[in-house]
Design an enzyme around this catalytic site. Structure first.
Site, PDB file in Angstrom:
ATOM      1  N   ASN A  17       0.844  -1.098   0.020  1.00 29.36           N
ATOM      2  CA  ASN A  17       0.068   0.184  -0.057  1.00 29.36           C
ATOM      3  C   ASN A  17       1.077   1.305  -0.008  1.00 29.36           C
ATOM      4  O   ASN A  17       1.624   1.559   0.979  1.00 29.36           O
ATOM      5  CB  ASN A  17      -1.047   0.023   1.158  1.00 29.36           C
ATOM      6  CG  ASN A  17      -1.862   1.162   1.329  1.00 29.36           C
ATOM      7  OD1 ASN A  17      -1.853   1.888   0.323  1.00 29.36           O
ATOM      8  ND2 ASN A  17      -2.150   1.420   2.671  1.00 29.36           N
ATOM      9  N   LYS A  45       0.096   4.124  -0.216  1.00 32.47           N
ATOM     10  CA  LYS A  45      -0.412   5.342   0.136  1.00 32.47           C
ATOM     11  C   LYS A  45      -0.204   6.522  -0.483  1.00 32.47           C
ATOM     12  O   LYS A  45      -0.110   6.344  -1.845  1.00 32.47           O
ATOM     13  CB  LYS A  45       0.018   5.680   1.717  1.00 32.47           C
ATOM     14  CG  LYS A  45       0.046   4.304   2.434  1.00 32.47           C
ATOM     15  CD  LYS A  45       0.073   4.821   3.873  1.00 32.47           C
ATOM     16  CE  LYS A  45      -0.053   3.336   4.839  1.00 32.47           C
ATOM     17  NZ  LYS A  45      -0.072   3.411   6.433  1.00 32.47           N
ATOM     18  N   HIS A  80      -9.337   1.443   4.614  1.00 30.62           N
ATOM     19  CA  HIS A  80      -8.051   1.620   5.384  1.00 30.62           C
ATOM     20  C   HIS A  80      -8.440   2.528   6.256  1.00 30.62           C
ATOM     21  O   HIS A  80      -9.090   3.298   6.396  1.00 30.62           O
ATOM     22  CB  HIS A  80      -7.037   2.046   4.375  1.00 30.62           C
ATOM     23  CG  HIS A  80      -5.621   2.149   4.733  1.00 30.62           C
ATOM     24  ND1 HIS A  80      -5.238   3.046   5.832  1.00 30.62           N
ATOM     25  CD2 HIS A  80      -4.572   1.038   4.963  1.00 30.62           C
ATOM     26  CE1 HIS A  80      -4.079   2.733   6.296  1.00 30.62           C
ATOM     27  NE2 HIS A  80      -3.766   1.594   5.792  1.00 30.62           N
ATOM     28  N   GLU A  90      -6.804   4.739   7.426  1.00 32.89           N
ATOM     29  CA  GLU A  90      -6.393   6.292   7.322  1.00 32.89           C
ATOM     30  C   GLU A  90      -7.598   6.834   6.605  1.00 32.89           C
ATOM     31  O   GLU A  90      -7.849   8.167   6.786  1.00 32.89           O
ATOM     32  CB  GLU A  90      -5.285   6.422   6.506  1.00 32.89           C
ATOM     33  CG  GLU A  90      -4.108   6.262   7.472  1.00 32.89           C
ATOM     34  CD  GLU A  90      -2.676   5.635   6.567  1.00 32.89           C
ATOM     35  OE1 GLU A  90      -2.776   5.739   5.309  1.00 32.89           O
ATOM     36  OE2 GLU A  90      -1.778   5.071   7.297  1.00 32.89           O
ATOM     37  N   GLU A 120      -5.729  -5.144  10.474  1.00 37.49           N
ATOM     38  CA  GLU A 120      -4.707  -3.989  10.536  1.00 37.49           C
ATOM     39  C   GLU A 120      -5.067  -3.210  11.861  1.00 37.49           C
ATOM     40  O   GLU A 120      -5.831  -2.406  12.022  1.00 37.49           O
ATOM     41  CB  GLU A 120      -4.673  -2.916   9.446  1.00 37.49           C
ATOM     42  CG  GLU A 120      -4.355  -3.525   8.225  1.00 37.49           C
ATOM     43  CD  GLU A 120      -3.739  -2.608   7.224  1.00 37.49           C
ATOM     44  OE1 GLU A 120      -2.632  -2.893   6.984  1.00 37.49           O
ATOM     45  OE2 GLU A 120      -4.445  -1.472   6.826  1.00 37.49           O
ATOM     46  N   GLY A 160       2.151   2.327  10.573  1.00 38.40           N
ATOM     47  CA  GLY A 160       3.080   3.221  10.488  1.00 38.40           C
ATOM     48  C   GLY A 160       3.840   3.527  11.885  1.00 38.40           C
ATOM     49  O   GLY A 160       4.566   4.721  11.935  1.00 38.40           O
ATOM     50  N   SER A 164       3.151  -2.187  10.074  1.00 39.13           N
ATOM     51  CA  SER A 164       4.532  -2.429  10.482  1.00 39.13           C
ATOM     52  C   SER A 164       5.009  -3.536  10.077  1.00 39.13           C
ATOM     53  O   SER A 164       6.278  -4.179  10.711  1.00 39.13           O
ATOM     54  CB  SER A 164       4.784  -1.964  11.745  1.00 39.13           C
ATOM     55  OG  SER A 164       4.484  -0.667  12.169  1.00 39.13           O
TER      56      SER A 164
END
Ligand code: PGA
Length: 256
Positions: free
Chosen positions: A13, A15, A99, A101, A171, A177, A217
């Site tokens: 991904n 991003k 996701h 985010e 996730e 991150g 991560s």
């Protein structure tokens, strides 16, 4: 429990990283490194504007290209959004939906995630559906409840037949991150919980056939032990997917 009933998928991904020219170079470099590594499916989910260059660079290789979101309407007055048939025509095979985010910064809810998933599946895209608990939920001991609820809401109205095109990415938000990877045991525990929910919703055959990735991560140093877990069928990789050499090592770890 048997991993042989499902496909291992390693998906990057990217991003909001990489211009089209950088994308072209990174896809080519990645494809060269993962050539012949057919023990897993390898996917790179790129920004919309990189799709054209990425698809061209991936042509004839075993790298598949994905997008990072899709709108639920077929067309119309939705400024800034992208429809499923636009992605398909550009050669996109996978799309990330939900996701954290998107949920955290752009108001995505289980309802919109469900609508986007239905639209993507109806158009023929494969969906990487992301879900996971935030730190406060884990600390409160309600991870199982949260991921179970997300799984049910996000998949509401999606048929057992459609599930062959759904990949779940577990996730934990606190691991994304942050460098704080879930332990293999934590990843295994929650992926197994999600598989249990899939069994309740669709029966054991579908549950055993559905790929459930871990994300948060994951990197070239920890991928092997995460992927060794029986319910962890791949990874959704952010930071480490931007460096082809690191990403390719994760693909290597998935060949076992
Ligand atoms: P990360 O991101 O690997 O950089 O933690 C994972 C993701 O957001 O999918």
């Amino acid at each position: 429990m048997n991993k042989a009933t499902r496909k291992t998928i390693i998906a990057g991904n990217w991003k909001m990283n990489m211009t089209p020219s950088a994308a072209e170079a990174a896809v080519k470099e990645t494809a060269a490194l993962v050539a012949g590594k057919d023990g897993c499916e390898t996917v790179l989910c790129v920004p919309f504007v990189d799709i054209h260059a990425a698809v061209a660079a991936a042509k004839g290789t075993n790298v598949k290209i994905g997008a990072q979101n899709v709108h639920f309407e077929a067309k119309g007055a939705f400024t800034g959004e992208i429809a499923a048939d636009m992605l398909l025509e550009c050669g996109v095979e996978y799309v990330i939906i939900g996701h954290s985010e998107r949920r955290q910064y752009f108001g995505e809810t289980d309802e919109t995630v469900n609508k986007r998933t239905k639209a993507a599946l109806a158009a023929g895209l494969k969906v990487i559906l992301c879900l996971g608990e935030v730190l406060e939920e884990r600390q409160a001991g309600i991870t199982a409840e949260i991921v179970s609820m997300q799984t049910k809401l996000d998949l509401a109205g999606i048929s057992a037949d459609d599930m062959k095109n759904v990949i779940i990415a577990y996730e934990p938000v606190w691991a994304i991150g942050t460098g704080l990877t879930a332990t293999p045991e934590q990843a295994e525990e929650v992926c197994a919980i999600i598989r249990g929910v899939l069994a309740d919703l669709y029966g054991d055959t579908v549950a055993q056939a559905t790929t459930i990735q871990y994300g948060g991560s994951m990197n070239d140093g920890n991928a092997a032990e995460l992927l060794a877990k029986v319910n962890v069928d791949g990874g959704l990789i952010g930071g480490a997917s931007l460096v082809p050499a690191k990403f390719a090592k994760i693909v290597d770890a998935a060949q076992a």
